[in-house]
Motif scaffolding. Structure first.
Motif, PDB file in Angstrom:
ATOM      1  N   ARG A   1       0.844  -1.191   0.000  1.00 32.09           N
ATOM      2  CA  ARG A   1       0.000   0.000   0.000  1.00 32.09           C
ATOM      3  C   ARG A   1       0.885   1.249   0.000  1.00 32.09           C
ATOM      4  NH1 ARG A   1      -3.003  -1.380   3.910  1.00 32.09           N
ATOM      5  NH2 ARG A   1      -1.803  -0.381   5.576  1.00 32.09           N
ATOM      6  N   LEU A   2       0.529   2.214  -0.865  1.00 30.25           N
ATOM      7  CA  LEU A   2       1.257   3.475  -0.952  1.00 30.25           C
ATOM      8  C   LEU A   2       0.377   4.589  -0.420  1.00 30.25           C
ATOM      9  CD1 LEU A   2       2.743   3.135  -4.565  1.00 30.25           C
ATOM     10  CD2 LEU A   2       3.772   2.401  -2.402  1.00 30.25           C
ATOM     11  N   ARG A   3       1.017   5.644   0.058  1.00 32.73           N
ATOM     12  CA  ARG A   3       0.276   6.821   0.505  1.00 32.73           C
ATOM     13  C   ARG A   3       0.781   8.027  -0.284  1.00 32.73           C
ATOM     14  NH1 ARG A   3       3.893   9.527   3.624  1.00 32.73           N
ATOM     15  NH2 ARG A   3       5.551   8.265   4.572  1.00 32.73           N
ATOM     16  N   ARG A   4      -0.104   8.968  -0.502  1.00 34.49           N
ATOM     17  CA  ARG A   4       0.248  10.156  -1.276  1.00 34.49           C
ATOM     18  C   ARG A   4       0.923  11.171  -0.367  1.00 34.49           C
ATOM     19  NH1 ARG A   4      -3.672  13.381  -5.492  1.00 34.49           N
ATOM     20  NH2 ARG A   4      -2.397  15.241  -5.735  1.00 34.49           N
ATOM     21  N   GLY A   5       2.028  11.735  -0.852  1.00 32.63           N
ATOM     22  CA  GLY A   5       2.737  12.728  -0.080  1.00 32.63           C
ATOM     23  C   GLY A   5       2.069  14.081  -0.175  1.00 32.63           C
ATOM     24  N   PRO A   6       2.467  15.020   0.695  1.00 34.80           N
ATOM     25  CA  PRO A   6       1.837  16.341   0.700  1.00 34.80           C
ATOM     26  C   PRO A   6       2.133  17.155  -0.546  1.00 34.80           C
ATOM     27  CG  PRO A   6       3.728  16.294   2.193  1.00 34.80           C
ATOM     28  CD  PRO A   6       3.489  14.881   1.748  1.00 34.80           C
ATOM     29  N   GLY A   7       3.204  16.802  -1.290  1.00 32.62           N
ATOM     30  CA  GLY A   7       3.558  17.578  -2.469  1.00 32.62           C
ATOM     31  C   GLY A   7       2.751  17.259  -3.701  1.00 32.62           C
ATOM     32  N   GLY A   8       1.853  16.263  -3.650  1.00 33.80           N
ATOM     33  CA  GLY A   8       1.004  15.959  -4.794  1.00 33.80           C
ATOM     34  C   GLY A   8       1.499  14.789  -5.610  1.00 33.80           C
ATOM     35  N   PRO A   9       2.590  14.927  -6.401  1.00 38.12           N
ATOM     36  CA  PRO A   9       2.950  13.867  -7.332  1.00 38.12           C
ATOM     37  C   PRO A   9       3.770  12.742  -6.715  1.00 38.12           C
ATOM     38  CG  PRO A   9       4.412  15.711  -7.637  1.00 38.12           C
ATOM     39  CD  PRO A   9       3.389  16.147  -6.630  1.00 38.12           C
ATOM     40  N   ALA A  10       4.120  12.846  -5.459  1.00 36.35           N
ATOM     41  CA  ALA A  10       4.989  11.846  -4.852  1.00 36.35           C
ATOM     42  C   ALA A  10       4.176  10.872  -4.001  1.00 36.35           C
ATOM     43  CB  ALA A  10       6.059  12.526  -3.994  1.00 36.35           C
ATOM     44  N   PHE A  11       4.473   9.590  -4.161  1.00 35.53           N
ATOM     45  CA  PHE A  11       3.905   8.564  -3.309  1.00 35.53           C
ATOM     46  C   PHE A  11       5.022   7.934  -2.499  1.00 35.53           C
ATOM     47  CE2 PHE A  11       0.671   8.987  -6.513  1.00 35.53           C
ATOM     48  CZ  PHE A  11      -0.508   8.769  -5.839  1.00 35.53           C
ATOM     49  N   ALA A  12       4.669   7.454  -1.314  1.00 35.27           N
ATOM     50  CA  ALA A  12       5.636   6.784  -0.452  1.00 35.27           C
ATOM     51  C   ALA A  12       4.996   5.527   0.112  1.00 35.27           C
ATOM     52  CB  ALA A  12       6.084   7.715   0.680  1.00 35.27           C
ATOM     53  N   ALA A  13       5.833   4.610   0.574  1.00 39.65           N
ATOM     54  CA  ALA A  13       5.332   3.365   1.132  1.00 39.65           C
ATOM     55  C   ALA A  13       4.696   3.615   2.489  1.00 39.65           C
ATOM     56  CB  ALA A  13       6.470   2.359   1.261  1.00 39.65           C
ATOM     57  N   ASP A  14       3.579   2.985   2.719  1.00 40.94           N
ATOM     58  CA  ASP A  14       2.891   3.054   4.003  1.00 40.94           C
ATOM     59  C   ASP A  14       3.409   1.893   4.859  1.00 40.94           C
ATOM     60  OD1 ASP A  14       1.185   3.684   6.026  1.00 40.94           O
ATOM     61  OD2 ASP A  14      -0.657   3.109   4.996  1.00 40.94           O
TER      62      ASP A  14
ATOM     63  N   ASP B   1       8.853  19.656   3.441  1.00 41.50           N
ATOM     64  CA  ASP B   1       7.715  19.740   2.523  1.00 41.50           C
ATOM     65  C   ASP B   1       6.965  21.050   2.691  1.00 41.50           C
ATOM     66  OD1 ASP B   1       8.114  17.253   1.328  1.00 41.50           O
ATOM     67  OD2 ASP B   1       6.930  16.199   2.836  1.00 41.50           O
ATOM     68  N   ALA B   2       6.864  21.507   3.936  1.00 38.42           N
ATOM     69  CA  ALA B   2       6.097  22.724   4.204  1.00 38.42           C
ATOM     70  C   ALA B   2       6.823  23.975   3.723  1.00 38.42           C
ATOM     71  CB  ALA B   2       5.798  22.829   5.698  1.00 38.42           C
ATOM     72  N   VAL B   3       8.138  24.027   3.883  1.00 41.60           N
ATOM     73  CA  VAL B   3       8.905  25.234   3.556  1.00 41.60           C
ATOM     74  C   VAL B   3       9.303  25.264   2.084  1.00 41.60           C
ATOM     75  CG1 VAL B   3      10.995  26.553   4.112  1.00 41.60           C
ATOM     76  CG2 VAL B   3       9.705  25.428   5.929  1.00 41.60           C
ATOM     77  N   HIS B   4       9.387  24.096   1.443  1.00 36.22           N
ATOM     78  CA  HIS B   4       9.858  24.037   0.056  1.00 36.22           C
ATOM     79  C   HIS B   4       8.837  23.358  -0.862  1.00 36.22           C
ATOM     80  CE1 HIS B   4      13.870  25.460   1.163  1.00 36.22           C
ATOM     81  NE2 HIS B   4      13.786  24.678   2.204  1.00 36.22           N
ATOM     82  N   PRO B   5       7.632  23.909  -0.955  1.00 38.69           N
ATOM     83  CA  PRO B   5       6.646  23.337  -1.878  1.00 38.69           C
ATOM     84  C   PRO B   5       6.982  23.705  -3.322  1.00 38.69           C
ATOM     85  CG  PRO B   5       5.768  25.350  -0.934  1.00 38.69           C
ATOM     86  CD  PRO B   5       7.115  25.107  -0.265  1.00 38.69           C
ATOM     87  N   VAL B   6       6.281  23.065  -4.242  1.00 38.49           N
ATOM     88  CA  VAL B   6       6.416  23.393  -5.668  1.00 38.49           C
ATOM     89  C   VAL B   6       5.026  23.765  -6.178  1.00 38.49           C
ATOM     90  CG1 VAL B   6       7.152  22.590  -7.936  1.00 38.49           C
ATOM     91  CG2 VAL B   6       8.360  21.810  -5.896  1.00 38.49           C
ATOM     92  N   PRO B   7       4.629  25.032  -6.031  1.00 38.09           N
ATOM     93  CA  PRO B   7       3.299  25.443  -6.492  1.00 38.09           C
ATOM     94  C   PRO B   7       3.225  25.459  -8.016  1.00 38.09           C
ATOM     95  CG  PRO B   7       4.535  27.334  -5.698  1.00 38.09           C
ATOM     96  CD  PRO B   7       5.359  26.130  -5.384  1.00 38.09           C
ATOM     97  N   PRO B   8       2.011  25.444  -8.566  1.00 38.11           N
ATOM     98  CA  PRO B   8       1.865  25.255 -10.022  1.00 38.11           C
ATOM     99  C   PRO B   8       2.206  26.468 -10.868  1.00 38.11           C
ATOM    100  CG  PRO B   8      -0.290  25.521  -8.994  1.00 38.11           C
ATOM    101  CD  PRO B   8       0.701  25.439  -7.872  1.00 38.11           C
ATOM    102  N   GLY B   9       2.562  27.609 -10.267  1.00 35.03           N
ATOM    103  CA  GLY B   9       2.855  28.795 -11.065  1.00 35.03           C
ATOM    104  C   GLY B   9       4.016  28.634 -12.020  1.00 35.03           C
ATOM    105  N   TRP B  10       4.868  27.645 -11.788  1.00 36.14           N
ATOM    106  CA  TRP B  10       6.037  27.456 -12.665  1.00 36.14           C
ATOM    107  C   TRP B  10       5.635  27.120 -14.100  1.00 36.14           C
ATOM    108  CZ3 TRP B  10       6.826  23.116 -15.481  1.00 36.14           C
ATOM    109  CH2 TRP B  10       6.118  21.966 -15.096  1.00 36.14           C
TER     110      TRP B  10
END
Length: 611
Positions: free
Chosen positions: A399-412, A480-489
């Protein structure tokens, strides 16, 4: 004064018909870069030059032909005396070597524990399992244990490494278990699948996983390991954002520039810009400056001072502060400017990088008009955080869980690092980005738990270790909180900007697919081919998801969340299926045939080969 290089023995290779001496132990890519040869492959569609990209075998931009074998990754492969290397045009399927390959006359190796990956987490897991009495097989893509974090070679003396004494101690322990026969290190093995224990085994049979790999970047044989427990410690790769010119030779991942320095004592260029976001930019820039490069700037798209807005989390991570302060002090000594809330929005050159455009950003990463300026550079080392490599885990049923950054998944995982599949453990960056200290700790826990799963008497982790892991995990959450990647790029791009490097898919072509009905990265892949190349979407997948989510088609909203985000507002709609890859590495058909024959015959032409 830059640190002086360590004298090294030479080997002689031939490149496109010309003989040249190069330092022994260098990767092919490092030998090329050291000689000023930054672009050595031409793409299939546009005949554009490409060179070193990710530096860790993920992007496949650095392919060469070695002794007649096509598609060899130059960043992973060390030079050998007498090598005949030919640069490539296009990206044809790899050739099959004429010499002997694999071990078809034997069954798969058998061990108590198989560890996939030999970075901080994998080495720690292997050592702990071996100490508990297990036989351990370690399969790793690299030629030496240490992973990307502790990449090293004959010239490495720790000058450019963090925690070098700790690594030497771990490496010595690893080598000691190798000498005693408790650990077998299978270097250069690209694991492409992990089969869970089959259902319906005969009574009394010990359930075993089968780990399948392509053996050797040059040789490309088939190898398999049967194990009662598996620890997946495959780490992570750097997230890249496409900008105009990002495919030019000289534009590379920040980790690739660091790998050249750590593993081969090669400085990526003379004038370097280090860009992206996150604290990883600091050691990369500091190491390059220490080695003699002129670092024109460190360009962080976020505002690192935002750490101060989270004083409690920062206080809990106080052990990281002296390390960061040390890097900043080294940058100050070398007079390296650090530009906050800035980004490299374009790269310029002909057959190689010549300059970059830097611009100021607002908090959503939209360009501030009139802020653009040009910096001369022959190398752009860039990274926007990291994405866990979880393909093997997902395909094995974990089972994988979605990370706070959106496109990243990590193992649960549970408290003992076990996934939802009994006997399958995950450690290090596969469970979420947290740094080498956390990786080592999780590796130790996973190795001990794997040994316990195999029937060895090993005490569970004490409360102090559990608290330490929780504190280190909170540091990862802080990043993750201080270095997000918002969609404006996505507004930095032009229509002719290449988004998918492998298939050379431009932004205009991708948006045309969206207008035809593609509404997520997977459907865009079917219509426009982004993610269909060698890297299987690892490099472009997150970017494609952002672009598709942000391009509004008439009559269809961008997404269910704010700013074109997914239903939970945590990033674009990037389904778990986007990281589903039945084969986690490119696999020659003959390797698949051998694997299929092995499975059909129940194991084997001979008896299983013990460790």
């Amino acid at each position: 004064m830059p640190d002086q290089p360590v004298p090294r023995a030479q080997v002689h290779i031939t490149v496109d018909g010309a003989s040249r001496p190069v330092p022994a132990g260098s990767s092919i890519a490092a030998a090329f870069v050291a000689s000023g040869h930054t672009g050595w492959r031409q793409t299939r569609h546009r005949a554009e030059p490409r060179g070193l990209g990710c530096g860790m075998g993920v992007c496949f931009d650095c392919l060469v032909t070695v002794n007649g074998t096509r598609g060899v990754r130059a960043c992973l492969t060390d030079v050998r005396e007498g090598d005949v290397i030919t640069t490539e045009r296009g990206s044809a399927l790899p050739a099959w070597p004429a010499g002997p390959r694999g071990t078809p006359d034997h069954g798969p190796r058998r061990s108590d524990v198989a560890v996939i990956g030999a970075g901080p987490a994998g080495m720690s897991a292997a050592v702990e399992a071996a100490q508990a009495g297990c036989s351990v097989a370690v399969l790793d893509l690299g030629e030496r244990p240490g992973g990307q974090f502790w990449r090293w070679g004959p010239a490495s003396d720790g000058r450019f490494h963090h925690a070098w004494p700790a690594f030497r101690a771990l490496r010595d322990s690893f080598a000691g278990h190798q000498a005693a026969g408790r650990i077998v290190h299978l270097a250069g093995h690209a694991v492409f699948h992990v089969d869970p224990p089959p259902a319906g085994q005969r009574p009394g049979a010990s359930p075993r996983f089968t780990v399948r790999a392509v053996a050797g970047e040059r040789e490309r044989g088939y190898a398999a390991v049967e194990a009662r427990a598996v620890v997946v410690a495959t780490g992570a790769y750097e997230r890249q954002l496409p900008v105009p010119g990002w495919t030019l030779p000289g534009v590379m991942a920040a980790g690739a520039a660091q790998a050249l320095l750590k593993g081969s004592a090669v400085v990526a260029g003379q004038r370097v810009v280090v860009a992206g976001t996150g604290p990883f930019l600091l050691p990369v820039a500091a190491g390059l400056a220490q080695a003699g490069a002129r670092v024109a700037a460190v360009v962080d798209a976020n505002q690192p001072l935002n750490y101060l807005r989270r004083p409690l989390d920062l206080a809990r991570s106080w052990r990281k502060l002296p390390e960061a302060a040390g890097y900043l002090a080294r940058l100050a000594r070398h007079r390296v400017p650090v530009l906050r809330r800035h980004a490299v929005v374009a790269a310029h050159g002909d057959a190689r990088l010549r300059a970059v455009t830097v611009a100021r950003l607002d908090p959503a990463w939209a360009l501030i008009p009139g802020s653009q300026r040009t910096l001369e550079a022959d190398v752009l080392a860039v990274g926007y955080g990291f994405i866990p490599q979880v393909e093997l885990l997902g395909e094995a049923g974990a089972r994988l869980r979605r990370g706070p950054g959106g496109p990243a998944f990590a193992a649960d995982v549970g408290a003992d690092q076990q996934t939802s599949v009994p006997g399958l453990f995950a450690a290090g960056e596969t469970t979420g980005i947290g740094g080498a200290d956390l990786s080592c700790l999780e590796g130790q826990l996973a190795g001990r738990a794997a040994a316990r799963h195999c029937g060895h008497q090993v005490r569970p982790a004490g409360p102090a270790i559990v608290r330490r892991r929780a504190a280190l995990r909170r540091f990862g959450d802080l990043l993750d909180a201080v270095h997000p990647v918002p969609p404006g790029w996505t507004q930095w791009l032009a229509g002719d900007t290449i988004v998918c490097r492998c298939e050379e898919v431009t932004l205009a072509r991708l948006l045309a697919a969206v207008d035809l009905g593609a509404d997520d990265a997977r459907s865009a892949k079917l219509l426009a081919r982004p993610g269909m190349g060698w890297c299987q979407g690892r490099i472009c997948g997150a970017a494609v998801a952002d672009i598709v989510a942000g391009h509004q088609r008439p009559g269809r909203p961008d997404g269910d969340g704010p700013d074109g985000s997914g239903p939970d507002g945590g990033g674009p709609d990037f389904p778990e299926s986007a990281v589903s890859r039945p084969l986690a590495q490119p696999v020659p058909l003959e390797v698949l045939a051998e694997a299929a024959h092995e499975r059909a015959t129940g194991g084997m032409a001979g008896s299983p080969e013990p460790l």
